[in-house]
Enzyme design. Structure first.
Site, short mmCIF file in Angstrom:
data_model
loop_
_atom_site.label_atom_id
_atom_site.label_comp_id
_atom_site.label_asym_id
_atom_site.label_seq_id
_atom_site.Cartn_x
_atom_site.Cartn_y
_atom_site.Cartn_z
N ASP A 42 0.84 -1.20 0.00
CA ASP A 42 0.00 0.00 0.00
C ASP A 42 0.88 1.26 0.00
O ASP A 42 0.37 2.38 -0.05
CB ASP A 42 -1.02 0.00 1.14
CG ASP A 42 -0.39 -0.04 2.51
OD1 ASP A 42 0.84 -0.16 2.62
OD2 ASP A 42 -1.15 0.05 3.51
N SER A 43 2.22 1.05 0.00
CA SER A 43 3.15 2.16 -0.26
C SER A 43 2.83 2.82 -1.59
O SER A 43 3.29 3.92 -1.87
CB SER A 43 4.59 1.66 -0.25
OG SER A 43 4.75 0.55 -1.13
N ASP A 81 -1.09 -6.12 -0.22
CA ASP A 81 -1.45 -5.53 1.08
C ASP A 81 -2.95 -5.34 1.23
O ASP A 81 -3.63 -4.89 0.29
CB ASP A 81 -0.80 -4.15 1.21
CG ASP A 81 0.53 -4.18 1.92
OD1 ASP A 81 0.90 -5.23 2.48
OD2 ASP A 81 1.22 -3.14 1.91
N LYS A 111 -1.09 -9.35 2.93
CA LYS A 111 -0.31 -8.90 4.08
C LYS A 111 -1.14 -7.90 4.87
O LYS A 111 -1.86 -7.09 4.28
CB LYS A 111 1.01 -8.26 3.62
CG LYS A 111 1.83 -7.67 4.78
CD LYS A 111 3.24 -7.33 4.35
CE LYS A 111 3.41 -6.03 3.64
NZ LYS A 111 2.98 -4.82 4.38
N GLU A 113 -0.98 -5.32 8.65
CA GLU A 113 -0.10 -4.74 9.67
C GLU A 113 -0.59 -5.12 11.06
O GLU A 113 -1.77 -4.95 11.38
CB GLU A 113 -0.05 -3.22 9.52
CG GLU A 113 0.61 -2.80 8.21
CD GLU A 113 0.77 -1.30 8.05
OE1 GLU A 113 0.55 -0.54 9.03
OE2 GLU A 113 1.13 -0.88 6.94
N GLU A 177 9.72 -4.20 9.98
CA GLU A 177 10.10 -2.90 9.41
C GLU A 177 10.73 -2.00 10.47
O GLU A 177 10.13 -1.77 11.53
CB GLU A 177 8.87 -2.21 8.78
CG GLU A 177 9.25 -0.85 8.19
CD GLU A 177 8.27 -0.28 7.18
OE1 GLU A 177 7.21 -0.87 6.94
OE2 GLU A 177 8.59 0.81 6.64
O1 KIV Z 1 3.62 -1.10 1.57
C1 KIV Z 1 4.78 -1.54 1.42
O2 KIV Z 1 5.45 -1.35 0.39
C2 KIV Z 1 5.32 -2.33 2.51
C3 KIV Z 1 6.80 -2.59 2.51
C4 KIV Z 1 7.52 -1.36 2.91
C5 KIV Z 1 7.17 -3.74 3.37
O3 KIV Z 1 4.62 -2.71 3.38
#
Ligand code: KIV
Length: 259
Positions: A42-43, A81, A111, A113, A177
């Site tokens: 989600d970056s 994510d 994924k 958090e 992280e």
């Molecule tokens: O959103 C993302 O790119 C991430 C990585 C930084 C692990 O969660």
């Protein structure tokens, strides 16, 4: 690369290389280069959409980008994510949304958090055979609670408890992280599932970086990012050469034109 292959890499002592990807073309190049896993992080809210945090990213946007990356990946394990507020409300909400991600993108896993706090949700996903990766340490979706990224959770006992709770609940890997390398080492030694570090030192079972950062495209250069390219420089010189060619009447030349 399947989820069991990914997990097995740890027992075979094979280090895992993961990079983020958000589009078909980049994902195809990274996959052909031999990366083990592509993370549709989600970056993308920050590096693709230009926002100041990951919070505005929607489920529909993750599905849109996740589908392109999954289609491009011939070998790499694709993980997508779950964005902010698509799993925190209840385990039911998480299962529904993770199910949509798997069905509509073709990815292998999701994924989320959290560790201890999300243990019930991780267990609910695992019970539906939805492979899940946990993300502990610096958790960008918690930015509003902590005010700034650097203030997000560095208590060592809590980090260990989070990683262990994620494994016990059924996560098949844990992203660590921005945590001290000593605690990342301890977590890696005490867990039987792979740890994937970002700013967590050299002792993790694998590493992940945000691709536009490591390629020198985003201009974000924290200490934990090694620059493997200068795409900002390469794009700037290509664009400048193009602009100058047009202004000087050098492009298109005869070989670029039809009779
Ligand atoms: O959103 C993302 O790119 C991430 C990585 C930084 C692990 O969660």
């Amino acid at each position: 690369m399947t989820v069991p292959d990914f997990v097995q890499a740890k027992s075979e002592g094979r280090r895992l290389a993961m990079l983020t990807a958000y589009d078909f073309l980049t994902a195809s190049i990274l996959d052909a280069a031999g990366v083990d896993s592509l993370l549709v992080g989600d970056s993308l809210g920050m590096v693709v959409q230009g926002r100041e945090s990951t919070l505005p990213v929607t489920l529909e946007q993750m599905i849109y980008h996740g589908e392109m990356v999954s289609r491009a990946a011939k070998r790499a394990l694709v993980i997508v994510d779950l964005p902010f507020m698509t799993y925190q409300v209840s385990a039911k909400q998480a299962v529904r949304n993770a199910g949509r991600i798997l069905k509509e993108t073709g990815c292998a896993a999701v994924k989320l958090e959290g560790g201890e706090q999300q243990a019930k949700t991780i267990a609910a996903l695992a019970a539906c055979d939805l492979p899940v990766v946990a993300h502990v340490g610096m958790r960008p979706q918690s930015i509003r609670k902590y005010g700034r990224m650097s203030a997000i959770q560095r208590d060592e006992q809590q980090l260990l408890a989070d990683a262990k709770a994620a494994e016990a609940a059924g996560a098949f890997a844990v992203v660590l992280e921005l945590i001290p390398q000593s605690i990342a080492k301890q977590i890696t030694e005490e867990l039987s599932i792979p740890t994937i570090g970002i700013g967590a030192g050299p002792h993790c079972d694998g590493q992940v970086l945000v691709t536009p950062d490591m390629l020198g495209l985003s201009g974000f250069k924290p200490r934990f990012v090694k620059q493997y390219g200068d795409l900002q420089g390469a794009i700037t010189s290509a664009a400048t050469a193009y602009i100058n060619d047009i202004r000087d009447g050098e492009f298109p030349a005869a070989e670029h034109s039809h009779d």
